[in-house]
Design an enzyme around this catalytic site. Structure first.
Site, short mmCIF file in Angstrom:
data_model
loop_
_atom_site.label_atom_id
_atom_site.label_comp_id
_atom_site.label_asym_id
_atom_site.label_seq_id
_atom_site.Cartn_x
_atom_site.Cartn_y
_atom_site.Cartn_z
N ILE A 1 35.28 -28.95 -83.48
CA ILE A 1 36.73 -28.70 -83.57
C ILE A 1 37.27 -29.52 -84.75
O ILE A 1 37.22 -30.76 -84.69
CB ILE A 1 37.45 -29.17 -82.28
N ASP B 1 44.39 -50.02 -75.25
CA ASP B 1 43.01 -49.80 -75.66
C ASP B 1 42.21 -49.60 -74.38
O ASP B 1 41.96 -50.55 -73.64
CB ASP B 1 42.51 -51.03 -76.44
N LYS C 1 28.11 -39.42 -74.29
CA LYS C 1 28.64 -38.15 -73.77
C LYS C 1 27.73 -37.56 -72.70
O LYS C 1 28.21 -36.89 -71.77
CB LYS C 1 28.86 -37.16 -74.91
N TYR D 1 26.57 -41.66 -79.71
CA TYR D 1 27.60 -40.75 -79.20
C TYR D 1 27.00 -39.78 -78.16
O TYR D 1 27.60 -39.56 -77.09
CB TYR D 1 28.16 -39.98 -80.40
N ALA D 2 25.83 -39.23 -78.46
CA ALA D 2 25.20 -38.28 -77.52
C ALA D 2 24.83 -38.99 -76.21
O ALA D 2 24.97 -38.41 -75.13
CB ALA D 2 23.97 -37.64 -78.16
N ASN E 1 40.21 -38.54 -72.78
CA ASN E 1 39.97 -37.87 -74.06
C ASN E 1 39.64 -38.85 -75.19
O ASN E 1 38.98 -38.46 -76.15
CB ASN E 1 41.22 -37.04 -74.42
N SER F 1 30.98 -33.58 -74.95
CA SER F 1 30.68 -32.97 -76.26
C SER F 1 29.38 -32.19 -76.15
O SER F 1 28.49 -32.57 -75.37
CB SER F 1 30.52 -34.06 -77.32
P1 NAD Z 1 40.49 -37.92 -82.98
O1 NAD Z 1 39.81 -39.02 -83.70
O2 NAD Z 1 41.48 -37.09 -83.71
O3 NAD Z 1 41.20 -38.46 -81.67
C1 NAD Z 1 40.67 -39.46 -80.86
C2 NAD Z 1 41.82 -40.24 -80.27
O4 NAD Z 1 41.30 -41.27 -79.42
C3 NAD Z 1 42.66 -40.95 -81.35
O5 NAD Z 1 44.01 -40.74 -81.07
C4 NAD Z 1 42.27 -42.40 -81.18
O6 NAD Z 1 43.28 -43.32 -81.55
C5 NAD Z 1 42.01 -42.46 -79.69
N1 NAD Z 1 41.23 -43.63 -79.30
C6 NAD Z 1 40.04 -44.04 -79.82
N2 NAD Z 1 39.65 -45.16 -79.22
C7 NAD Z 1 40.60 -45.49 -78.31
C8 NAD Z 1 40.77 -46.54 -77.39
N3 NAD Z 1 39.85 -47.53 -77.29
N4 NAD Z 1 41.87 -46.56 -76.60
C9 NAD Z 1 42.80 -45.58 -76.69
N5 NAD Z 1 42.70 -44.54 -77.55
C10 NAD Z 1 41.61 -44.51 -78.36
O7 NAD Z 1 39.31 -37.03 -82.41
P2 NAD Z 1 39.30 -35.66 -81.56
O8 NAD Z 1 38.41 -34.74 -82.27
O9 NAD Z 1 40.67 -35.25 -81.21
O10 NAD Z 1 38.51 -36.17 -80.25
C11 NAD Z 1 39.05 -36.14 -78.93
C12 NAD Z 1 37.89 -36.12 -77.94
O11 NAD Z 1 37.14 -34.92 -78.12
C13 NAD Z 1 36.90 -37.26 -78.10
O12 NAD Z 1 36.46 -37.70 -76.83
C14 NAD Z 1 35.76 -36.62 -78.84
O13 NAD Z 1 34.54 -37.28 -78.62
C15 NAD Z 1 35.78 -35.24 -78.23
N6 NAD Z 1 35.11 -34.20 -79.03
C16 NAD Z 1 35.57 -33.86 -80.26
C17 NAD Z 1 34.90 -32.86 -80.97
C18 NAD Z 1 35.34 -32.41 -82.33
O14 NAD Z 1 34.63 -31.61 -82.95
N7 NAD Z 1 36.49 -32.84 -82.83
C19 NAD Z 1 33.77 -32.26 -80.42
C20 NAD Z 1 33.34 -32.63 -79.16
C21 NAD Z 1 34.02 -33.61 -78.48
#
Ligand code: NAD
Length: 249
Positions: free
Chosen positions: A190, A65, A161, A157-158, A92, A144
């Protein structure tokens, strides 16, 4: 493009699914050995490892974590020990806990700040000395468009980020003389588990604002990250690269 990251070891936090998994796979496709980090889903992490091994690269899943300082430090240690080094760190892991500010609970604020911002501090702090000693490193933090434009329901979140951008630029200044670059990739919308909860009408409203008129794919974010990890991006640091179909311009 194959082979450009040969000899490099990469760690991608939160990479058992979604964008992180796509990044891990793309770095491996370009020749890196990869540490998959996960928090709960060991089975999904092992699948990601198997997919990377299937293309002939080394991969290992390590649970941590990253919002906990000791676990983040142990993750960096284990990654370095396992593959005998660490060159590319992709922060990520992320979560959302959306609500309008007037209803937002303090826990939702703190949890998002802890995972989306403080975890990056923990991981970078644990990784920075070894990267400085080897005088080569790539840190890529996943931001983001919400951190650039704001988004109703995402003050937590904003803020995290946006904070990540200031953090990354400051660190980029601290370590530039050691051959380490620090950049942010800021995705737009995404489709992943994270966005599954977004109401259909909200999704359509967002899509209508995107000049390229479609949502992005995790692989498209992964390509941007892989570029910033490469030798070709050696002169890019402190940058925010949006991968958002033009949404935030
Ligand atoms: P997702 O929820 O599919 O993946 C996030 C991953 O982070 C998961 O595997 C989760 O288990 C892991 N995670 C969360 N907390 C954790 C912790 N404390 N320790 C270890 N792992 C942890 O989401 P995603 O869309 O793949 O997001 C990935 C990144 O992209 C994030 O930082 C998110 O903010 C960013 N993002 C996503 C989008 C979108 O539209 N999906 C847009 C902008 C930014």
């Amino acid at each position: 493009m194959n082979g450009t990251l040969e000899g490099k070891v990469a760690l991608v936090t939160g990479s058992s699914r979604g964008i992180g998994r796509a990044i891990a796979f793309e770095l491996a496709r370009r020749g890196a050995d990869v540490v998959i980090n996960y928090r709960h889903s060991a089975a999904a992490a092992e699948e990601a490892v198997a997919a990377i091994r299937a293309i002939g690269r080394r991969a290992e899943a390590i649970r941590a974590d990253v919002s906990q300082a000791e676990e983040a430090a142990a993750l960096i240690d284990a990654a370095r020990r396992h593959f005998g080094g660490l060159h590319i760190v992709v922060n990520n892991a992320g979560i959302t806990r959306d609500d309008l500010l007037m209803r937002m609970r303090e826990e939702a604020w703190e949890e998002v700040l802890r995972v989306d911002l403080t975890a990056v501090f923990h991981v970078c702090k644990a990784a920075i000395r070894p990267l400085m000693r080897q005088r080569w490193g790539r840190i890529i933090n996943i931001g983001s468009v919400s951190g650039l434009m704001g988004q109703a329901g995402q003050t937590n979140y904003a803020a995290a980020k946006a904070g990540l951008i200031g953090f990354s630029k400051s660190l980029a200044r601290e370590v530039g003389s050691r051959g380490i670059t620090v950049n942010v990739v800021a995705p737009g919308f995404i489709p992943t588990d994270m966005t599954r909860e977004v109401a259909e009408e909200m999704q359509q409203a967002i899509k209508a604002l995107i000049p390229l008129q479609r949502f992005g794919r995790a692989e498209e974010v992964a390509h941007a990250v892989a570029f910033l990890a490469s030798e070709e991006a050696a002169y890019i640091t402190g940058a925010v690269l949006t991968v958002d179909g033009g949404l935030s311009m």
